[in-house]
Enzyme design. Structure first.
Site, PDB file in Angstrom:
ATOM      1  N   GLU A  91       2.241 -15.874 -35.241  1.00 56.77           N
ATOM      2  CA  GLU A  91       0.881 -16.354 -35.470  1.00 56.77           C
ATOM      3  C   GLU A  91       0.188 -15.603 -36.601  1.00 56.77           C
ATOM      4  O   GLU A  91      -0.994 -15.258 -36.505  1.00 56.77           O
ATOM      5  CB  GLU A  91       0.056 -16.268 -34.178  1.00 56.77           C
TER       6      GLU A  91
ATOM      7  N   GLU B 287      -7.150 -17.292 -19.740  1.00 57.89           N
ATOM      8  CA  GLU B 287      -7.325 -18.078 -20.956  1.00 57.89           C
ATOM      9  C   GLU B 287      -7.203 -19.579 -20.707  1.00 57.89           C
ATOM     10  O   GLU B 287      -8.090 -20.346 -21.060  1.00 57.89           O
ATOM     11  CB  GLU B 287      -6.292 -17.632 -22.006  1.00 57.89           C
TER      12      GLU B 287
ATOM     13  N   ASP C  54       2.914 -20.626 -23.415  1.00 60.08           N
ATOM     14  CA  ASP C  54       1.851 -19.622 -23.546  1.00 60.08           C
ATOM     15  C   ASP C  54       0.889 -19.693 -22.368  1.00 60.08           C
ATOM     16  O   ASP C  54      -0.230 -20.184 -22.526  1.00 60.08           O
ATOM     17  CB  ASP C  54       1.103 -19.838 -24.872  1.00 60.08           C
TER      18      ASP C  54
END
Lengths: 641, 641
Positions: free
Chosen positions: B259, B366, B338
């Protein structure tokens, strides 16, 4: 300043003038500006015999001028300083033609007294929106480091460019007035006055965007109620102070009760109450309030198909017609939504005969490629200004406006002013259309910006710009449906990006069809906000223009357009065609070396790389989305992923 | 500090201990901590006759302890200071039971030597990600105003809470190491050492996330090539300095070539080269490198169906097995994507027998409701830790791990530590599962956090938490497909939000069906990354578990699940059921007054309002999306918009 592009005022554009003796007759600040321009051009300022006489003579309005030529002398007679300056720039536009043969007297006067540019510039860098909200050309020319710039030479150059296209009002800060920016009205007045001082010699009056909550934010009041005498007194005193600092202050721009901005609703008052509050404070000083009609429910429930954002401005404002003070201008976006590449003309523009309306255009390319894509918007603006709400025999929008025109600037501290060099044409065209809605300013812009450009260069620019808005429309959202953009920054495709949000911006695509039913018969009734004949034209899918079909109707993918194509095949065809057109333009610029200045060619080529990438992304996402959803294959069997 | 919630260490939890005479036998920092806890509890520290003897005695590992009771004396014998402290907290967990009757000796030792919490805290407030990346509990407990906090009393209280659940490693900064944060390794060492000093008495070693480009960013080198001797020397010296400041420094956490973070790829090196570079620098000081396996192409072309992000970690790392130094821990997210609410267990965890692997969990919610939704994650973590990659007769994931466990903390400077008070249970459960993967920590957490809670209160908490992960799954993304969230912030639904993006996160829904074909036979081959039997189980849609069906297969909406329902009806049913369950919980909390402390009830109720709103939004968007796309009506004719 040395590295800033001259835009449409390069020295070469003044060459024809340079060879002449010029007599300027007139006094005052703007006559001085005219003399300065004459000198700067390299012409000889004379008091006796002259090739050109620019004369300020009472009689006509201050901005009008008459241009003529007889016996080898070109004359400009203007009613005031601004007219003198505009007449001079007219001569620059004419070039050598201004000094050839005789010329019958020709009077020029602006179609609109208020020709405004709004800057959505923030003083502080906003954490989300940046220094310039919806700005795609770098930082602000007015602000840096949390304050008004010390060096305003860039603003002076900008004002000169604006004077050359007839802009006479500039609002210097964002309509979303954050806490820091609210203080421009008070603490920062000395600095704001410096900006006004720089604009003034160019016939431009400064306006400020203000927060409706200013009495609370700045004045320590507990209320901003427009009917509260203390609030009224606060505005009167604040405005008095502004006027003391800026004697020709233009007025306030207000976004109230819109997208979270404060407004009169909190006190049970309406928009007329709110606007008139500020109008009263400004009236003694000759100022106006630009009160924006961009009011809608931005917390709408997407499940609720009866609420229609397109209706909102009309529903809020039409009932208030006649209630606004004389120095209130209600500023109406050209379309009912928000600057999409294709919208119908706002019905509000035909619904408030007793109100001074201004139309608001967007020169900054928020939804039209963000100055990374070429998108020459003058054709769209001409459509809007020339639209006849009452049919062919009625007046145009432009003819009905008594509050003039306003537009959001596309300028920043970028060396080319506008990021994309060709986006300069949009700013130029806006000014010229504000003066004359029938103008076709592209050739003027080319001649001024690229003096002596070869026919091949002119052809390249026309080829690139003429159809660019249609091309952008082709590869983005089809048939007037709009809004298939990434939420927030509004760049690039996301077909469902706004579909389930509170923003009131839906396409309602399902496996069978797409579009918003805004008819009176079965839909939200929005079509009924237009006078005849348009209410009838839009009501029926048989008469509704293809390019607005999905704005007014929900139709099956198999629906046959006036063009003869089905809706789904139209989607595929236009998306392939739009990208093919961009590819053609890219190829044309591959051969542009030597035709135009190298810096322009290099910058345009860089942007075209991104435009092509983005156009392909649009094509593929939109086509894939509708293939997956409709199941209808492309009749021409092209690649859809 | 006065207003901070005591979490699972309220004074009342120490009441049983308070009545006792306690003898602590042992020297050193942690024995001192134990004495401090005894005193703080109000117990009498004695040197002679005692009701409780806590004795540090060489022999066993430093963290292990044996607990027993005979003749009215409870004894804890520990091999080292940490074991002494853990034994003490074990007594606290037992409460009065620790002092009743006899107790046969019972040895406790952690399943994993490394039990780590990673903080994604930034020193500076990041313009997009904020002070704590993916943090939902306020600011950082470590940093404020661009530096390490002066007052670290909150960190001390945190360390005490962590010691009580057996955490022994804390990484104090974000794995995305921005420019400012990179300097923690050098300029800020004295401040970082202050944090380490606060953690040390609680048996916790400090780790730092570092930028692989540190030699360039901080050392003025032109390269960060792991094979460059200058680079190696820089890391050796830098690590030497860290160790001088923090003698028990734990090591580095690295997100490399992931990333946008820098890594060894830029120099033509691989992850083993990169990890071993840091490992060599740390080895003399007993430090470890946590090298994250979260590596994939985040600029994937959505049009390309052959690239599969799920494959990426295995494809990158499995071939490197055996190449990593002994003090490298390869840290593998529990699932291949993820931290979605439902993913299969990562096949990497079964693919690297010669590598010290750690599993990475995410305590911060998240993708699981961001601590506005109740989502008790222990069941999911138990599934992952207890998964048997080689079938029923093989070892569990937990048993194969030699690098322990790591997890992203959910803690901030919120008064409840975790925003949602019930999210404390996740942090508690993580620590306890890291110690013992078979633990079922919810009752412990309830007893400690709400001492003396009535059965109705306990029932309410169980009712709210037990099934909450399943409920969250029900109203969000169905059948393992994941990713139907708003891009960027990851809160709330957006079915197509990631569908046409470069992130490799697609569902491929069209009018006929949905899911990602990851089979060997016709798909991306991901299923083949598992050993048998799972490769076979996942390969066939007949044997693939329902809850992962769309992760492994693209199926028609009419596909009949093992449950007997069709896919489309399952989507509708679970979404209605999930919301109904939230409504039931909301109603239960309406009756919670007096059952639990008022501040907890108030905060939970506030969060439940948002959870219910959000759950309905999820239900309606997902159901509407699939009704529009599939055209299949709900068999039970409920409202779909």
């Amino acid at each position: 300043m040395t590295d800033v592009h001259p835009a449409w005022l390069p020295d070469a554009a003044f060459a024809p003038l340079a060879a002449r003796r010029v007599r300027v007759v007139g006094e005052g600040l703007l006559a001085g500006t005219v003399r300065g321009e004459v000198t700067r051009a390299g012409a000889r300022l004379v008091t006796g015999d002259a090739d050109v006489v620019l004369e300020q003579r009472e009689g006509d309005g201050p901005e009008a001028y008459e241009i003529a030529r007889r016996d080898g002398v070109t004359t400009v007679v203007a009613g005031g300083g601004p007219g003198l300056l505009y007449g001079l720039f007219h001569l620059v536009r004419l070039g050598e033609e201004a000094f050839a043969g005789d010329r019958a007297p020709e009077r020029h006067a602006p179609a609109h007294a208020l020709r405004m540019l709004d800057h959505w510039d923030n003083v502080d860098v906003h954490p989300v929106m940046g220094q310039v909200e919806r700005g795609y050309a770098g930082g602000s020319i007015f602000y840096a480091d949390g304050r008004v710039r010390e060096d305003l030479s860039r603003v002076a150059a900008y004002a000169r460019l604006l004077a050359a296209i007839g802009i006479n009002r500039v609002a210097v800060n964002n309509v979303n007035v954050h806490r820091r920016e609210a203080r421009l009205l008070t603490d920062d007045l000395p600095d704001v006055a410096r900006i006004a001082d720089v604009l003034r010699p160019w016939g431009i009056r400064l306006h400020l965007s203000v927060s409706f909550a200013s009495p609370v934010l700045l004045g320590g009041h507990t209320s901003a109620d427009p009917l509260d005498p203390d609030v009224q007194a606060w505005w009167a005193a604040a405005t008095e102070r502004v006027h003391a600092a800026i004697p020709d202050f233009g007025g306030y721009v207000v976004k109230a009760d819109s997208e979270g901005q404060p407004g009169p609703f909190a006190y049970g008052r309406d928009h007329a109450d709110g606007a008139n509050l500020l109008a009263r404070a400004l009236a003694p000083h000759g100022g106006v309030v630009h009160w924006r009609a961009f009011v809608y429910d931005h917390r709408q429930d997407w499940r609720d198909r009866t609420t229609d954002r397109a209706r909102a401005a009309y529903d809020h404002f039409a009932p208030l017609d006649g209630r606004f003070a004389d120095n209130v201008v209600v500023q109406v976006k050209h379309g009912p939504m928000d600057f999409q590449v294709r919208e119908p003309v706002s019905p509000v523009l035909a619904a408030m005969p007793r109100t001074r309306l201004a139309v608001e255009l967007q020169v900054t390319q928020e939804y039209t490629g963000q100055q990374r894509h070429v998108c020459y918007l003058a054709p769209a603006w001409r459509e809007a200004l020339g639209f006849r709400p009452w049919g062919e025999d009625g007046a145009t929008v432009s003819e009905t406006l008594r509050g003039g025109v306003a537009a959001v600037s596309n300028v920043g501290d970028d060396p080319f002013w506008t990021g994309h060099p060709l986006a300069q044409a949009n700013l130029y065209a806006y000014g010229r259309l504000a003066w004359d809605p029938d103008a076709d300013p592209l050739d003027e812009w080319v001649s001024l910006t690229f003096p002596g450009a070869a026919p091949a260069a002119r052809a390249l620019l026309h080829d690139t710009l003429d159809r660019s808005r249609r091309t952008y429309e082709d590869y983005t959202a089809p048939l007037g449906v709009g809004w298939m953009v990434r939420p927030g920054h509004h760049y690039g495709p996301d077909v469902d990006g706004y579909e389930y949000t509170p923003w009131g911006t839906y396409h309602f695509a399902d496996r069978d069809g797409i579009g918003v039913d805004r008819t009176v018969a079965t839909g939200t009734g929005y079509a009924g906000q237009y006078p005849r004949p348009w209410s009838d034209v839009y009501e029926s899918r048989d008469t509704c223009p293809d390019e607005l079909l999905l704005f007014f109707h929900h139709v099956p993918y198999s629906h046959v357009l006036a063009s003869g194509s089905t809706v789904i095949q139209h989607v595929y065809d236009t998306h392939f065609a739009g990208v093919a057109e961009v590819e053609r333009i890219v190829a044309a610029w591959d051969r542009a070396d030597g035709l135009l200045p190298a810096d322009v060619v290099a910058r345009v080529r860089g942007r075209l790389v991104e435009q092509l990438r983005s156009a392909r992304e649009w094509r593929d996402q939109v086509n894939t989305y509708f293939l997956r959803k409709s199941g209808v294959p492309d009749a021409r069997r092209r690649t859809i992923h």
